[in-house]
Design an enzyme around this catalytic site. Structure first.
Site, short mmCIF file in Angstrom:
data_model
loop_
_atom_site.label_atom_id
_atom_site.label_comp_id
_atom_site.label_asym_id
_atom_site.label_seq_id
_atom_site.Cartn_x
_atom_site.Cartn_y
_atom_site.Cartn_z
CE LYS A 22 -1.62 1.60 3.90
NZ LYS A 22 -1.55 3.09 4.24
CG ASN A 23 2.74 2.37 3.48
OD1 ASN A 23 1.74 2.91 3.53
ND2 ASN A 23 3.44 2.06 4.69
CB CYS A 130 -3.79 6.36 11.49
SG CYS A 130 -4.56 5.09 10.64
NE ARG A 135 0.63 10.59 10.63
CZ ARG A 135 -0.06 9.63 9.79
NH1 ARG A 135 0.91 8.69 9.19
NH2 ARG A 135 -1.37 9.35 9.74
CG ASP A 320 3.64 1.72 9.22
OD1 ASP A 320 3.36 2.68 10.10
OD2 ASP A 320 3.63 2.00 8.07
NE ARG A 412 -6.49 4.62 6.16
CZ ARG A 412 -5.58 4.90 6.97
NH1 ARG A 412 -5.30 4.42 8.04
NH2 ARG A 412 -4.45 5.36 6.19
#
Length: 433
Positions: A22-23, A130, A135, A320, A412
């Protein structure tokens, strides 16, 4: 609304296919804005965040077409089978990324650099995602300013303009930021002259993006190091690129094998993308070895060993993976210290693990986890994406039934999780909440 029911205590055994990352996929999708020619991405995961980015790009005028594949749920014998997406930004219809779309996912800010580089302007809502820390996107904006953009913040939107185009510059990040590095890398690909990005993120997803941009015609040196040089070109062209396997998903399922005392083949996983996680698992008592089609992870005889860890930018231990490591340590022999250095609010899963019987003490950015003999299933609630997975891991090892609510976080970032785990022997099902 849906929830997961997990009846724990079963060692996992079998094969789990690892989906595309995903990233990596999200910035690759945003890169389609840089060219008026088609960008074809293969091995794309089927995730809520991918749909959100596709919707945003479609709003901006990008044609998005899916080709075949079953979304990476695994083909015969556990083989992955990701989807293929063709993105065609022949015409940019809008340079405004609206709040209603951007608020759902922080990675939406990745359209800023490509829109600014190609169109000379971009209006992008401040992002959501999230709730694991503030951030801010200051580093993204500073990078655009270093390439000559004018930036203003008005009514919750970033207004960026470069009517004469971006120009090469020197970008020095005061701290490592994956997203800001990605935005800078994409924007610099179309800027006039050379751009130097210093203190750049070194994550595999950065290298993957650079490889795709290079296939499109960009001139990039140093991706994967702290200093990246980009020689801007007038235009980028068509390309086909395969999304790299998801190192966080692979690490999560590796933790699942370890916490359940299982034996699992992770099809498509690459040890070189997750060396810190592999080292951690081995120190905790798991065996991790390369197989013909990925990695094999199994728990060696004996209890899980307590292992300290501190999160850090790549090649360090990924933030993560912190929640998953904490779940593993709840059943370890001894006390482990987990230090979170990236995000200030990334211990929200602790209160839910405590409900399952874990012993965890928080002191600022440090968690001390003293292993217990057993966890007991209970209703819990996911607070963010990776916290969701920590609860799944704990539930797989707990006695009795664990009920996990608020699955939209999980969806997600983990593709068909219950199907993959059930295929390896877990007693898990998704039911209406």
């Amino acid at each position: 609304m849906e929830k997961l029911l997990i009846r724990g205590g079963r060692p996992l055994a079998g094969r789990i296919a690892i989906s595309g990352a995903k990233n990596a996929a999200l910035p690759l999708m945003a890169a389609a804005l840089l060219t008026d020619r088609p960008l074809r991405l293969t091995n794309l995961p089927r995730l809520a965040d991918i749909t959100t980015m596709a919707d945003l790009l479609n709003h901006l005028g990008v044609s998005v077409m899916l080709e075949g594949g079953n979304g990476g749920a695994g083909g015969g014998a556990g083989q992955p089978a990701g989807r293929t997406m063709v993105l065609d930004a022949a015409t940019i219809a809008d340079t405004v990324a609206p709040y209603d779309m951007v608020r759902r996912m922080r990675a939406s800010v990745l359209v800023l650099g490509p829109l600014l580089a190609r169109c000379g302007e971009a209006i992008v809502s401040l992002p959501g995602g999230c709730a694991i820390g503030t951030r801010p996107i200051d580093l993204h904006l500073d990078a655009m300013r270093a390439m000559g953009a004018e930036i203003a913040l008005e009514t919750g939107y970033v207004h960026a303009s470069a009517p004469r185009g971006l120009v090469g510059g020197r970008i020095v990040f005061p701290k490592v930021s994956v997203g800001a590095t990605e935005n800078a890398l994409m924007a610099a690909s179309l800027a006039r002259g050379e751009t130097v990005i210093e203190n750049a993120a070194r994550e595999p997803e950065i290298v993957d993006l650079a490889q795709c941009l290079t296939a499109m015609g960009a001139h990039i040196d140093g991706a994967g190091t702290a200093a990246i040089r980009v020689q801007g070109v007038a235009a980028l062209g068509a390309a086909t690129h395969a999304v790299l396997p998801d190192r966080i998903e692979a690490g999560s399922y590796a933790m699942a094998a370890a916490i359940t005392g299982g034996d699992v083949d992770l099809v498509g996983a690459r040890a070189d993308l997750m060396a810190a996680t592999v080292d951690y698992l081995r120190a905790a008592g798991a065996e991790v070895v390369a197989s013909s089609d990925g990695l094999r992870v199994r728990r060696v005889a004996g209890p899980i060993r307590a292992v300290d860890v501190e999160t850090a930018p790549f090649p360090g231990f990924a933030t993560d993976m912190q929640a998953q490591a904490m779940a593993l340590m709840t059943l370890a022999q001894g006390t482990a210290t987990l230090s979170e250095t990236i995000f200030e609010n990334r211990f929200m899963h602790v209160s839910e693990l405590l409900r399952l019987g874990a012993r965890i003490h928080i002191d600022g950015g440090t968690a001390r986890v003293t292993g217990v003999e057993r966890l007991i299933g209970a209703p819990v609630m996911a607070t963010d994406l990776r916290a969701s997975m920590s609860l799944v891991l704990a539930g797989l090892a707990a006695e009795g039934e664990t009920e996990i609510n608020r699955l939209y976080h999980l969806d997600r970032g983990y593709e068909r999780l219950e199907m993959k785990l059930a295929g390896a022997g877990a007693d898990i099902e998704r039911v209406p909440a």
